[in-house]
Design an enzyme around this catalytic site. Structure first.
Site, PDB file in Angstrom:
ATOM      1  N   LYS A 215       9.694  81.938 -31.765  1.00 52.35           N
ATOM      2  CA  LYS A 215       9.258  81.752 -33.155  1.00 52.35           C
ATOM      3  C   LYS A 215       9.866  80.480 -33.730  1.00 52.35           C
ATOM      4  O   LYS A 215      11.073  80.405 -33.960  1.00 52.35           O
ATOM      5  CB  LYS A 215       9.679  82.930 -34.038  1.00 52.35           C
ATOM      6  CG  LYS A 215       8.932  82.842 -35.376  1.00 52.35           C
ATOM      7  CD  LYS A 215       9.554  83.637 -36.480  1.00 52.35           C
ATOM      8  CE  LYS A 215      10.553  82.865 -37.286  1.00 52.35           C
ATOM      9  NZ  LYS A 215      10.020  81.695 -38.014  1.00 52.35           N
ATOM     10  N   GLY A 267      20.179  78.976 -35.964  1.00 44.92           N
ATOM     11  CA  GLY A 267      19.865  78.886 -37.393  1.00 44.92           C
ATOM     12  C   GLY A 267      21.117  79.075 -38.214  1.00 44.92           C
ATOM     13  O   GLY A 267      22.229  78.800 -37.742  1.00 44.92           O
ATOM     14  N   SER A 268      20.944  79.569 -39.426  1.00 50.03           N
ATOM     15  CA  SER A 268      22.085  79.665 -40.337  1.00 50.03           C
ATOM     16  C   SER A 268      23.002  80.825 -39.953  1.00 50.03           C
ATOM     17  O   SER A 268      22.563  81.825 -39.371  1.00 50.03           O
ATOM     18  CB  SER A 268      21.575  79.857 -41.763  1.00 50.03           C
ATOM     19  OG  SER A 268      20.818  81.044 -41.824  1.00 50.03           O
ATOM     20  N   THR A 269      24.261  80.689 -40.342  1.00 47.01           N
ATOM     21  CA  THR A 269      25.238  81.748 -40.082  1.00 47.01           C
ATOM     22  C   THR A 269      24.832  83.026 -40.811  1.00 47.01           C
ATOM     23  O   THR A 269      24.977  84.134 -40.282  1.00 47.01           O
ATOM     24  CB  THR A 269      26.634  81.259 -40.524  1.00 47.01           C
ATOM     25  OG1 THR A 269      26.975  80.148 -39.687  1.00 47.01           O
ATOM     26  CG2 THR A 269      27.692  82.325 -40.378  1.00 47.01           C
ATOM     27  N   GLU A 270      24.262  82.853 -42.019  1.00 46.66           N
ATOM     28  CA  GLU A 270      23.857  84.014 -42.817  1.00 46.66           C
ATOM     29  C   GLU A 270      22.832  84.868 -42.051  1.00 46.66           C
ATOM     30  O   GLU A 270      22.997  86.084 -41.908  1.00 46.66           O
ATOM     31  CB  GLU A 270      23.237  83.460 -44.117  1.00 46.66           C
ATOM     32  CG  GLU A 270      22.868  84.474 -45.127  1.00 46.66           C
ATOM     33  CD  GLU A 270      21.982  83.833 -46.208  1.00 46.66           C
ATOM     34  OE1 GLU A 270      21.900  82.589 -46.292  1.00 46.66           O
ATOM     35  OE2 GLU A 270      21.354  84.603 -46.955  1.00 46.66           O
ATOM     36  N   GLY A 272      22.175  84.651 -38.822  1.00 44.61           N
ATOM     37  CA  GLY A 272      22.791  85.063 -37.556  1.00 44.61           C
ATOM     38  C   GLY A 272      23.568  86.367 -37.714  1.00 44.61           C
ATOM     39  O   GLY A 272      23.509  87.248 -36.852  1.00 44.61           O
ATOM     40  N   GLU A 289      23.577  80.459 -32.104  1.00 46.23           N
ATOM     41  CA  GLU A 289      23.990  79.063 -32.330  1.00 46.23           C
ATOM     42  C   GLU A 289      23.842  78.828 -33.830  1.00 46.23           C
ATOM     43  O   GLU A 289      22.718  78.717 -34.328  1.00 46.23           O
ATOM     44  CB  GLU A 289      23.074  78.096 -31.567  1.00 46.23           C
ATOM     45  CG  GLU A 289      23.106  78.250 -30.072  1.00 46.23           C
ATOM     46  CD  GLU A 289      24.348  77.650 -29.437  1.00 46.23           C
ATOM     47  OE1 GLU A 289      25.116  76.984 -30.144  1.00 46.23           O
ATOM     48  OE2 GLU A 289      24.542  77.879 -28.232  1.00 46.23           O
ATOM     49  N   CYS A 323      23.485  70.568 -37.165  1.00 39.05           N
ATOM     50  CA  CYS A 323      24.512  71.617 -37.216  1.00 39.05           C
ATOM     51  C   CYS A 323      25.892  71.061 -36.866  1.00 39.05           C
ATOM     52  O   CYS A 323      26.893  71.516 -37.387  1.00 39.05           O
ATOM     53  CB  CYS A 323      24.140  72.740 -36.266  1.00 39.05           C
ATOM     54  SG  CYS A 323      23.734  72.111 -34.628  1.00 39.05           S
ATOM     55  N   GLU A 420      28.503  74.377 -45.443  1.00 41.60           N
ATOM     56  CA  GLU A 420      27.607  73.467 -44.737  1.00 41.60           C
ATOM     57  C   GLU A 420      26.574  72.937 -45.745  1.00 41.60           C
ATOM     58  O   GLU A 420      25.841  73.723 -46.345  1.00 41.60           O
ATOM     59  CB  GLU A 420      26.909  74.241 -43.622  1.00 41.60           C
ATOM     60  CG  GLU A 420      26.085  73.369 -42.731  1.00 41.60           C
ATOM     61  CD  GLU A 420      25.384  74.165 -41.634  1.00 41.60           C
ATOM     62  OE1 GLU A 420      24.880  75.274 -41.913  1.00 41.60           O
ATOM     63  OE2 GLU A 420      25.325  73.660 -40.506  1.00 41.60           O
TER      64      GLU A 420
HETATM   65  P1  NAD Z   1      17.573  79.838 -41.026  1.00 40.26           P
HETATM   66  O1  NAD Z   1      18.626  80.748 -40.521  1.00 40.26           O
HETATM   67  O2  NAD Z   1      17.137  79.964 -42.421  1.00 40.26           O
HETATM   68  O3  NAD Z   1      16.239  79.992 -40.145  1.00 40.26           O
HETATM   69  C1  NAD Z   1      16.258  79.840 -38.737  1.00 40.26           C
HETATM   70  C2  NAD Z   1      15.100  80.612 -38.161  1.00 40.26           C
HETATM   71  O4  NAD Z   1      15.294  81.999 -38.398  1.00 40.26           O
HETATM   72  C3  NAD Z   1      13.738  80.271 -38.759  1.00 40.26           C
HETATM   73  O5  NAD Z   1      12.780  80.304 -37.722  1.00 40.26           O
HETATM   74  C4  NAD Z   1      13.508  81.406 -39.744  1.00 40.26           C
HETATM   75  O6  NAD Z   1      12.152  81.679 -40.002  1.00 40.26           O
HETATM   76  C5  NAD Z   1      14.155  82.568 -39.020  1.00 40.26           C
HETATM   77  N1  NAD Z   1      14.623  83.652 -39.872  1.00 40.26           N
HETATM   78  C6  NAD Z   1      14.914  83.610 -41.193  1.00 40.26           C
HETATM   79  N2  NAD Z   1      15.352  84.837 -41.595  1.00 40.26           N
HETATM   80  C7  NAD Z   1      15.330  85.634 -40.502  1.00 40.26           C
HETATM   81  C8  NAD Z   1      15.695  86.996 -40.276  1.00 40.26           C
HETATM   82  N3  NAD Z   1      16.172  87.781 -41.252  1.00 40.26           N
HETATM   83  N4  NAD Z   1      15.564  87.510 -39.025  1.00 40.26           N
HETATM   84  C9  NAD Z   1      15.126  86.735 -38.014  1.00 40.26           C
HETATM   85  N5  NAD Z   1      14.756  85.447 -38.171  1.00 40.26           N
HETATM   86  C10 NAD Z   1      14.876  84.895 -39.407  1.00 40.26           C
HETATM   87  O7  NAD Z   1      18.088  78.377 -40.684  1.00 40.26           O
HETATM   88  P2  NAD Z   1      17.358  76.989 -40.993  1.00 40.26           P
HETATM   89  O8  NAD Z   1      17.523  76.723 -42.442  1.00 40.26           O
HETATM   90  O9  NAD Z   1      16.001  76.986 -40.399  1.00 40.26           O
HETATM   91  O10 NAD Z   1      18.239  75.982 -40.115  1.00 40.26           O
HETATM   92  C11 NAD Z   1      19.397  75.427 -40.548  1.00 40.26           C
HETATM   93  C12 NAD Z   1      20.597  76.147 -39.947  1.00 40.26           C
HETATM   94  O11 NAD Z   1      20.521  76.120 -38.514  1.00 40.26           O
HETATM   95  C13 NAD Z   1      21.888  75.447 -40.280  1.00 40.26           C
HETATM   96  O12 NAD Z   1      22.848  76.385 -40.676  1.00 40.26           O
HETATM   97  C14 NAD Z   1      22.308  74.790 -38.953  1.00 40.26           C
HETATM   98  O13 NAD Z   1      23.669  74.567 -38.820  1.00 40.26           O
HETATM   99  C15 NAD Z   1      21.781  75.760 -37.964  1.00 40.26           C
HETATM  100  N6  NAD Z   1      21.600  75.121 -36.644  1.00 40.26           N
HETATM  101  C16 NAD Z   1      22.502  75.408 -35.658  1.00 40.26           C
HETATM  102  C17 NAD Z   1      22.397  74.799 -34.405  1.00 40.26           C
HETATM  103  C18 NAD Z   1      23.375  75.094 -33.304  1.00 40.26           C
HETATM  104  O14 NAD Z   1      23.084  74.762 -32.156  1.00 40.26           O
HETATM  105  N7  NAD Z   1      24.507  75.695 -33.609  1.00 40.26           N
HETATM  106  C19 NAD Z   1      21.346  73.917 -34.158  1.00 40.26           C
HETATM  107  C20 NAD Z   1      20.444  73.639 -35.187  1.00 40.26           C
HETATM  108  C21 NAD Z   1      20.580  74.270 -36.433  1.00 40.26           C
END
Ligand code: NAD
Length: 510
Positions: A215, A267-270, A272, A289, A323, A420
């Site tokens: 996704k 994605g975000s820590t929240e 995750g 990640e 990130c 962040e």
């Molecule tokens: P996000 O967590 O808002 O979204 C990431 C993905 O998760 C999207 O596809 C979103 O649709 C999906 N998502 C949202 N809520 C969800 C839920 N409740 N259950 C399952 N999936 C859900 O993050 P973002 O704003 O898209 O990306 C930015 C974040 O990603 C930053 O915190 C960044 O540090 C992190 N990031 C980390 C790495 C790494 O390798 N550590 C790499 C790139 C980005």
């Protein structure tokens, strides 16, 4: 002084450390003259964007069960680009069933050599279409074309090539053990490196014999659907990779599907944390990640000009949507004024604007939501007493933009030092000894990356061994390679992507 002037001094509180360190005014300004003026050079290669993108399930492009689509826009112009299918639980069920069928029937049984051939074909086709993919990535996500063309796409192809090579060598990766695939893997990725994150996830999963339901993020789905086209053209068996588009609800439905064996999330820590809670006790495997708040440490014996380029690359690269961005700059007090002077002068030369222009350094912020988040955190920095410098560059009239910025007078308790920002905003702090630099660098709930700049190899090794960060760059920053593992400590997640380590989350060792 007005709030939106280049240097905005907060009136509420005095900067805490500014008085203790040398003054920038004592260092002469650098004159870059007109060497940095270029005529506009917009990318003119035509690309075909479909009006609507469907879901990719079982090797076919299919309409979403709900019949619903959402709009994807170009963040640099706010103009609509395409409508994207909104997948619901019924679509996810179909995608997981297709992935299971492909796993049981074809991919799980296929020899590593044959899987490797498929991955090599995909890698070559990505190279052949890299121009088109880079332009689409830039239009949909806002990043400068020179980054999508010269950084993202070469790395996307390199990841497929690298893991294609491992597909028939898993016994050598884990000597004395036999590596078995896991099954059906759900993968959820963010918007900052859409194709690169897809490659980081899909390539090792397939090399190890798993099938995938991916996704992409809702603001950057277009290139994933063009990648699906490549999978089809490369003859990847139906159902081995399925791509479902949608928002967080779609992601939740994927996480909750009972026939998924593993979730890989970036994605975000929240989010995750929510996924970790949802999967607790389910028996499903998980890798996360997540976010970061990296320290980029400049020692007094560092090559200052190179370090300043490294600072620029570390935080302003990809609008700070990284990130592992070096978002906290720790400078040894004795060279603070020199570094800040050079940084400020160099920042004035950064070109912010049309991401499709080949000379653009900083493109558009990915979405209005992200722009609001950056602005809110920057306002908090001013409120809490830090001092903001912003490049005085002109910004385009429409689209989402943020000037390259840095804060001085930052203390460890300020939100801009702890949270962040995920935008082109740097928080500058000073230190007097290596021990203090380490303490400040580790004073964060994250642990994804860090940078060290010094002339002394011994200092690099000593400091790197004390930094709690998954990736540490020495005298460089934001360099990636498929052979090198990437991942975090603490709230930056667990599991590694890239390199031999990147195979581990996709196998069971017996
Ligand atoms: P996000 O967590 O808002 O979204 C990431 C993905 O998760 C999207 O596809 C979103 O649709 C999906 N998502 C949202 N809520 C969800 C839920 N409740 N259950 C399952 N999936 C859900 O993050 P973002 O704003 O898209 O990306 C930015 C974040 O990603 C930053 O915190 C960044 O540090 C992190 N990031 C980390 C790495 C790494 O390798 N550590 C790499 C790139 C980005």
């Amino acid at each position: 002084m007005k709030k939106n002037s280049p240097i905005h001094r907060a009136t509420r509180k005095k900067p805490v450390s500014a008085a203790a360190v040398p003054d920038i005014a004592d260092v002469p300004a650098l004159d870059f003259g007109s060497a940095w003026d270029f005529a506009p050079a917009p990318e003119s290669t035509p690309v075909a964007i479909q009006d609507r993108y469907q879901l990719f399930i079982g090797g076919k492009f299919v309409k979403p069960a709900s019949g619903q689509y959402f709009q994807s826009i170009n963040p640099a112009t706010e103009q609509p680009l395409a409508r994207i299918a909104q997948a619901n639980a019924a679509d996810i069920d179909n995608a997981v069933k297709a992935a299971r069928k492909a796993y049981d029937g074809v991919w799980g049984k296929m020899s590593g050599r044959e899987r490797g051939k498929c991955l090599f074909r995909i890698a070559r086709m990505i190279q052949e279409r890299s121009r088109e993919l880079a332009i689409l990535e830039t239009m949909d996500g806002g990043k400068p074309i020179k980054e999508s063309r010269d950084v993202d796409l070469p790395l996307v192809a390199a990841h497929f090539f690298y893991y294609a090579g491992w597909a028939d060598k898993l016994d050598y990766a884990f000597p004395g053990k036999s590596a078995r695939s896991i099954g059906v893997v759900g993968q959820i990725i963010p918007w900052n490196f859409p194709l690169m994150m897809a490659a980081w996830k899909i390539a090792p999963a397939l090399a190890c014999g798993n099938t995938v339901v991916l996704k992409p993020a809702e603001t950057t789905s277009i290139t994933a659907m063009h990648l699906a086209q490549i999978f089809q053209d490369a003859g990847l068996p139906d159902g081995v990779v399925n791509i479902i588009t949608g928002d967080g609800k779609t992601g939740t439905a994927l996480v909750d599907h009972p026939d998924i064996d593993k979730i890989a999330f970036t994605g975000s820590t929240e989010v995750g944390k929510k996924i970790a809670k949802a999967l607790a006790g389910s028996g499903k495997k998980l890798t996360l990640e997540l976010g970061g708040k990296a320290a980029n440490i400049i020692m007094e014996d560092a090559p200052i000009d190179q370090a300043v380029e490294g600072i620029i690359n570390g935080i302003y690269f990809n609008q700070g949507h990284v990130c592992c961005a070096g978002s906290r700059l720790l400078v040894e007090e004795s060279i603070y004024a020199q570094v800040l002077r050079r940084l400020r002068d160099r920042m004035r030369t950064l070109r912010v604007g049309d991401p499709l222009d080949k000379n653009t350094d900083i493109g558009a912020i990915n979405s209005r939501e992200q722009l609001n988040r950056i602005s809110e955190l920057v306002d908090s920095g001013i409120e809490e007493g830090a001092e903001l410098f912003q490049s005085p560059c002109a910004l385009p009239g429409s689209g989402y933009w943020f000037r390259p910025s840095f804060f001085t007078g930052v203390t460890a308790s300020h939100r801009v030092a702890r949270e962040e920002i995920f935008g082109p905003v740097l928080s500058v702090m000073t230190f007097r000894t290596p021990a203090e630099a380490i303490e400040r660098a580790n004073n964060t709930c994250f642990g994804l990356s860090a940078g060290i700049w010094t002339d002394k190899g011994s200092k690099i090794f000593k400091m790197a061994s004390q930094l709690r960060a998954g990736v540490i760059w020495a005298n460089t920053y934001n360099k990636f390679d498929p052979t090198s593992p990437f991942g975090g400590y603490k709230e930056s997640g667990f599991g590694r992507e890239g390199g031999l380590h990147g195979l581990m989350p996709y196998v069971v060792l017996e």
